[in-house]
Motif scaffolding. Structure first.
Motif: not given
Length: 641
Positions: A350-361, A431-437, A440-442
């Motif tokens: 879910l974090s991966l897809m959030e980063g994917w969908e929100n990145e403007e190109e 370390d919740i960032a390892a699971l979400t941040d 998301r960045q990827m």
């Protein structure tokens, strides 16, 4: 001594339904009784492919390896492993210890569908038989090691406790070492492996005429069947229709997401395991700041106060496992024997897809993204020219066939990816960032990677099918250098006019007709954005407005014919990296650059496994794509001044 499977390996392989296919021979077919005697398993090595690796699998055929109780008591003959299409009964199944095979006598039903399949078996049209089985104990033989029975050399994994579940007549034959009426003393390439024979030699038991397409189909079928069992879905229709594994994964994920949105207590009742997974996943999303449209799962608010290690303990308790002992050891058990890996994987996805969908190109504005390939090879596409113009036909005259010329362009996709891990230490440290941040960045990175691919197809000026670069004087699409300027208004209008005329004047492949291609997009680096936007927003030349607002304006002098909506404007910093001055015109989508995706999958995919190089769970993000300028006639470049 061979290394026996550790706990994680056992859990990965145990209770998974697998399939093997073989050939039917006609010598043991009795048409009068509608019975067929066949062999459905042997010790031939089969190559299994998982998400991260492949391995050699052997079905052990020592006397205590196989349990035939279930298939003798309730076994059924199916068509293509479809439980809704039974075509006969298994009269008896037995273990041939001399030949190390399992054999069965099956009897076809006499209904219309069964008769149709039986006739094809009799006529030797259908030659394939497959067995579905479950393994509960494995012997893992490392590379160079020898199995306990002394017949196999590693690397391989030997099923030491396995149970056949059903036998199917199938349309894709594979393993020729078993089938109907095989000789017990048969020699040659299909002979059984000798003691200590290398596994890579045993592989030669597969028929030489089984080509790459058949092998790929076998892997595709096995992976889709495993996916269907994991998510309790009937995916047989996708097997028959030829859908790719990636496409089926996307369909499964979309269906699960849709069910999540649509589920209500009045319609679907989730079991306690699914409820816990959903609540824990939503709780982690809340803590990690992941946004989602659906309502919170019941229990999510209560679980959001749980740390990752407390969630691991809760998952163990719900799985009926011990929660005692050292913290690191407890978390290790949770990562292998509970729902924790599923919860972590769903949250990361879910974090991966959030980063994917929100990145403007910007590339989706002007690039055609409909290209699909099925492999990583170089593909060649013919670009067929337009038909020659219609002829005037005098009275009594003859019609002539039109002529078409064609050229060829080549394109290819590549694989891009990255690994990350959620370690035991990260869970202990909450370390919740390892699971979400990180995922998301990827997701954002995967989106940007497609932009890199798209603009490289433009700025690298690649060679086209005729051996010349994309922008070339011979292609009529490389203009004399001119800048986009708000103050030098008339010069800019002249440069744009020449570029537009060059595109509209392009000839067909045969060089006979003008195609009148209208440029749709103005594409430029960010360095030119402010000036370009001011220019296209201005309907009159600033000098005309200042010095002559009367007769000159009335005659059209100083008017900007490209103002407002003539072009769709696109600005991207990747163009600055290539040149801060160059600008481009592009025709409508499909006439310039096309993006290609492996099997049509346009989003990144997340794979997960229990860590081998780290203590924890490893994740792999990947996307397969490529881009190619498909026609130079739909592009014009001005290098800028």
């Amino acid at each position: 001594m061979p290394k026996l499977a550790n706990r994680q390996e056992k859990e990965r392989l145990k209770e998974t339904s697998l399939y093997r296919e073989c050939l039917i021979e006609e010598s043991n077919i009795d048409e009068s009784s509608r019975t067929v005697e066949l062999s459905f398993s042997s010790e031939a090595i089969v190559i299994r492919k998982g998400w991260f690796s492949s391995w050699r699998e052997v079905l052990g055929h020592d006397e205590d390896n196989v349990d035939l109780t279930r298939i003798n008591e309730m076994g059924v003959l199916l068509w293509n492993h479809r439980s809704d299409v039974p075509i006969g009964a298994i009269e008896s199944a037995w273990h041939d210890k001399n030949d190390r095979k399992c054999r069965a006598k099956v009897c076809f039903d006499d209904d219309e569908e069964s008769e149709k399949i039986f006739r094809k078996v009799v006529n030797n049209t259908l030659k394939g038989v497959s067995v579905g089985y479950r393994v509960t104990n494995w012997e893992i033989v490392d590379e160079g090691g020898t199995s306990t029975c002394g017949r196999f050399t590693g690397p391989c994994e030997i099923a030491r406790k396995w149970e056949p579940l059903e036998i199917s007549i199938v349309s894709v034959p594979a393993d020729a070492t078993v089938g109907v009426g095989r000789s017990l003393d048969e020699e040659g390439d299909n002979a059984m492996p000798k003691p200590n024979e290398r596994a890579d030699v045993v592989e030669r038991v597969s028929p030489e005429d089984i080509d790459r397409v058949t092998r790929d189909e076998r892997v595709r079928t096995a992976e889709i069947l495993a996916m269907g069992q994991r998510f309790e879905m009937d995916l047989s229709e996708h097997i028959r229709s030829g859908d790719s594994v990636e496409m089926v994964r996307k369909i499964v994920m979309d269906k699960l997401a849709e069910e999540r949105k649509a589920v209500t207590p009045a319609v679907v009742t989730l079991d306690e395991k699914e409820k816990f997974r959903a609540a824990a996943q939503d709780a982690l999303c809340i803590r990690g700041g992941v946004k989602f449209e659906s309502d919170l799962a019941p229990g999510a608010k209560e679980l959001r106060s749980f740390s990752l290690r407390e969630l691991a303990r809760e998952a163990l308790a719900r799985a009926g496992e011990s929660t005692k002992g050292d913290m690191m050891e407890m978390i290790g058990r949770a990562l292998t024997t509970s729902d924790l890996p599923v919860i972590l994987g769903n949250t990361a996805n879910l974090s991966l897809m959030e980063g994917w969908e929100n990145e403007e190109e910007t590339w989706p504005v002007w690039v055609d993204d409909t290209g699909v390939v099925s492999d990583f090879k170089i593909h060649t596409a013919a670009r067929v020219g337009e038909l020659s113009e219609l002829d005037e036909i005098p009275e009594g005259g003859e019609y002539r066939y039109g002529e078409r010329a064609e050229t060829f362009e080549q394109y290819q996709v590549a694989k891009f990816g990255k690994l990350f891990a959620v370690t035991r230490e990260a869970i202990v440290n909450d370390d919740i960032a390892a699971l979400t941040d990180i995922p998301r960045q990827m997701g954002e990175s995967a989106r940007r990677k497609l932009g890199d691919i798209a603009y490289t197809a433009l700025t690298s000026n690649p060679k086209m099918g005729d051996g010349k670069t994309l922008f070339h004087l011979d292609h009529g699409n490389l203009m004399t250098a001119a800048t986009i300027s708000f103050t030098n208004f008339e010069t800019t209008i002249e440069a744009l006019g020449l570029a537009i005329a060059a595109m509209k004047g392009q000839k067909d492949v045969g060089g006979k007709q003008s195609l009148n291609i209208r440029p749709t997009f103005f594409i430029a680096p960010v360095a030119l954005e402010a000036t370009a936007r001011r220019f296209f927003a201005q309907e009159q030349s600033p000098m005309t407005i200042t010095l002559d607002t009367g007769a000159s304006v009335a005659m059209g002098n100083g008017a900007n014919p490209y103002a407002k909506d003539y072009f769709t404007l696109v600005f991207d910093p990747r163009l600055d990296d290539a040149s801060a001055n160059a600008w481009y015109l592009a025709a409508r989508k499909g006439k310039s650059v096309r993006m290609y995706f492996l099997n049509g999958v346009k989003a990144p995919y997340l794979e997960q496994r229990y860590g081998w190089s780290v203590d924890g769970t490893e994740y792999k993000v990947r996307i397969e794509a490529g881009a190619k300028a498909v026609d130079w006639r739909g592009l014009v470049k001005n290098p800028g001044a």
